[in-house]
Enzyme design. Sequence first.
Site, PDB file in Angstrom:
ATOM      1  CG  ASP A  28     -46.882   6.050 -66.209  1.00 12.16           C
ATOM      2  OD1 ASP A  28     -46.637   6.349 -65.371  1.00 12.16           O
ATOM      3  OD2 ASP A  28     -45.270   6.149 -66.768  1.00 12.16           O
ATOM      4  CE1 TYR A  75     -60.615  16.167 -69.508  1.00 15.15           C
ATOM      5  CE2 TYR A  75     -62.237  15.065 -68.096  1.00 15.15           C
ATOM      6  CZ  TYR A  75     -61.052  14.537 -68.399  1.00 15.15           C
ATOM      7  OH  TYR A  75     -60.739  13.672 -69.513  1.00 15.15           O
ATOM      8  CE  LYS A  77     -45.611  10.715 -66.116  1.00 24.15           C
ATOM      9  NZ  LYS A  77     -45.582   9.388 -66.147  1.00 24.15           N
ATOM     10  CG  ASP A  96     -62.238  11.098 -68.703  1.00 21.62           C
ATOM     11  OD1 ASP A  96     -63.467  10.088 -68.030  1.00 21.62           O
ATOM     12  OD2 ASP A  96     -63.079  12.025 -69.008  1.00 21.62           O
TER      13      ASP A  96
END
Length: 332
Positions: free
Chosen positions: A214, A128, A180, A238
Amino acid sequence: MSGGRRGREATLIAGDGIGPEITAASLSVLDALGVTFDWDEQYGGMSAVDKAGTPLPDATVDSIRRTGLALKGPLTTPVGGGYRSVTVALRQEFELYANVRPVKSIVPGGRYPDVDLVIIRENTEGMYVGYDRTFKVGNDPKALAQSTSVMTRDGCRRIVRYAFEYAKHHGRKKVTVVHKANILKATSGLFLETAQVIAREYDGQIASDDKIVDNAAMQLVINPAQFDVLVTTNLFGDILSDEASGLVGGLGLAPGANIGEHAAIFEAVHGSAPDIAGQGIANPSAQLLAAAMMLDHVGELEAAIVQDNVRTKDLGGSASTTEFARAVARRL
């Protein structure tokens, strides 16, 4: 319950759509608590465009800079015209690096009765940062869009340390680092590596583990009670915080805090819901809980906002926004 600190100055941004309604409800509950702020009322979003020609007027920024404290309703970012999200702009303007989203089961009889977790999201870096561009736009089959994620070691350190300190000061037992790093070896790799170093400083005080994002998303809906505090990067935070809100009734029950070294902004994280604005049916719980977080932040620990068994339409009831606020005020 004791009265709060009277006369402390704070910025109030009622917001767009249902914002003024849920903000008015929140102020009525604060009044019932005996908590009085010296509110400096300012504008943001579409209401600010109408009054000042910009979604983020200088007066609003100057007010927050002076008070260091703000309660904000949902804002609408104008479509087109090159306007950026006001919420993101405020986070970056005041370096509000920590986004804090508590998620707790409130409504009786819900699918997940034992959820009590906090998601702490890095708020100024990651995907972002705004490095987003398109090449060869239009119908060109070779059109290319590119977005760059930026993570710094200092940014990783401060958000992870904030999470462990939050856990320490709020009686939490474990921090889960969500990443990740198996695929995004540079950005997520830096985040995980930094988190592991900081976690060792809290050995014997706060337990820690890590999960790939995930898997964390799946585990949240299988057994959310396994989580206590989660800390993660901007984009993942988010998504996960909205997912977690769905476990306890939706965004109508989701408050958020944006914390920096020199300012803090508390908000309902849902949208402005223009389709129901002015109907008096909006659920003010998220804004009420954001106000409660603000009281916690300024040390008003005894001024706790509680819920009555009165529900707005989104939670299966029929109470209006004002009726809900009055029910909470009566309990206080």
